[in-house]
Write a protein that holds these residues in place. Structure first.
Motif, PDB file in Angstrom:
ATOM      1  N   GLU A  58       0.831  -1.203   0.000  1.00 23.37           N
ATOM      2  CA  GLU A  58       0.000   0.000   0.000  1.00 23.37           C
ATOM      3  C   GLU A  58       0.862   1.249   0.000  1.00 23.37           C
ATOM      4  O   GLU A  58       0.541   2.242  -0.657  1.00 23.37           O
ATOM      5  CB  GLU A  58      -0.929   0.007   1.209  1.00 23.37           C
ATOM      6  N   GLY A  59       1.964   1.211   0.753  1.00 22.66           N
ATOM      7  CA  GLY A  59       2.880   2.345   0.746  1.00 22.66           C
ATOM      8  C   GLY A  59       3.462   2.596  -0.630  1.00 22.66           C
ATOM      9  O   GLY A  59       3.601   3.742  -1.052  1.00 22.66           O
ATOM     10  N   ASN A 115       0.685   4.134  -2.722  1.00 14.88           N
ATOM     11  CA  ASN A 115       0.451   5.524  -2.336  1.00 14.88           C
ATOM     12  C   ASN A 115       1.561   6.450  -2.833  1.00 14.88           C
ATOM     13  O   ASN A 115       1.329   7.642  -3.015  1.00 14.88           O
ATOM     14  CB  ASN A 115       0.321   5.641  -0.817  1.00 14.88           C
ATOM     15  N   ARG A 116       2.748   5.922  -3.046  1.00 17.31           N
ATOM     16  CA  ARG A 116       3.867   6.721  -3.527  1.00 17.31           C
ATOM     17  C   ARG A 116       4.166   6.442  -5.002  1.00 17.31           C
ATOM     18  O   ARG A 116       5.286   6.629  -5.459  1.00 17.31           O
ATOM     19  CB  ARG A 116       5.108   6.425  -2.691  1.00 17.31           C
ATOM     20  N   SER A 117       3.179   6.007  -5.748  1.00 17.78           N
ATOM     21  CA  SER A 117       3.422   5.579  -7.131  1.00 17.78           C
ATOM     22  C   SER A 117       3.905   6.719  -8.020  1.00 17.78           C
ATOM     23  O   SER A 117       4.758   6.500  -8.882  1.00 17.78           O
ATOM     24  CB  SER A 117       2.161   4.944  -7.721  1.00 17.78           C
TER      25      SER A 117
END
Length: 127
Positions: free
Chosen positions: A33-34, A37-39
């Motif tokens: 998920e991190g 979220n930082r894609s």
């Protein structure tokens, strides 16, 4: 998730308790998920790295060229981009021409054919 077993205040027993698979999955899930979220940040970092590699390929000659286009700076990157483009186009073409079927392909019994016979006759019990 099951609670950890009782250890009667003995820390040695508590440290011997193995991590449950569910906890590992949640840790992996949080990590993924991190990343999601930082894609945008990760995409920008990867583009900068790829551009730096192309610039390095242009600036530093390799010296072991077999073909004339290998002497051109960034030829490997252009070849890779072209190859990816061809793979995507060919895959789409094959998918549309060979694999994709209409939505009612498997249960289209309104039209008779040699595999299912005449649907009206079968419904009437004359098959």
């Amino acid at each position: 998730m099951t609670p950890p077993p009782e250890h009667d205040g003995n820390p040695a027993v508590h440290s011997a308790v193995k991590m449950e698979p569910e906890m590992e999955v949640t840790r992996l899930g949080r990590f993924l998920e991190g990343l999601v979220n930082r894609s945008r940040l990760l995409s920008k970092i990867m583009l900068v790295i790829m551009a730096a590699l192309v610039v390095a390929d242009i600036a530093i000659p390799t010296g072991y060229d077999r073909f004339f286009w290998e002497r051109l700076g960034g030829a490997g990157a252009l070849y890779g981009l072209f190859a990816c483009f061809v793979i995507v186009v060919v895959s789409k073409f094959l998918g549309y021409k060979l694999l994709y079927r209409p939505e009612d392909y498997f249960d289209n019994e309104r039209q008779g054919n040699k595999l299912i016979g005449d649907p009206q006759a079968r419904e009437a019990g004359h098959d």
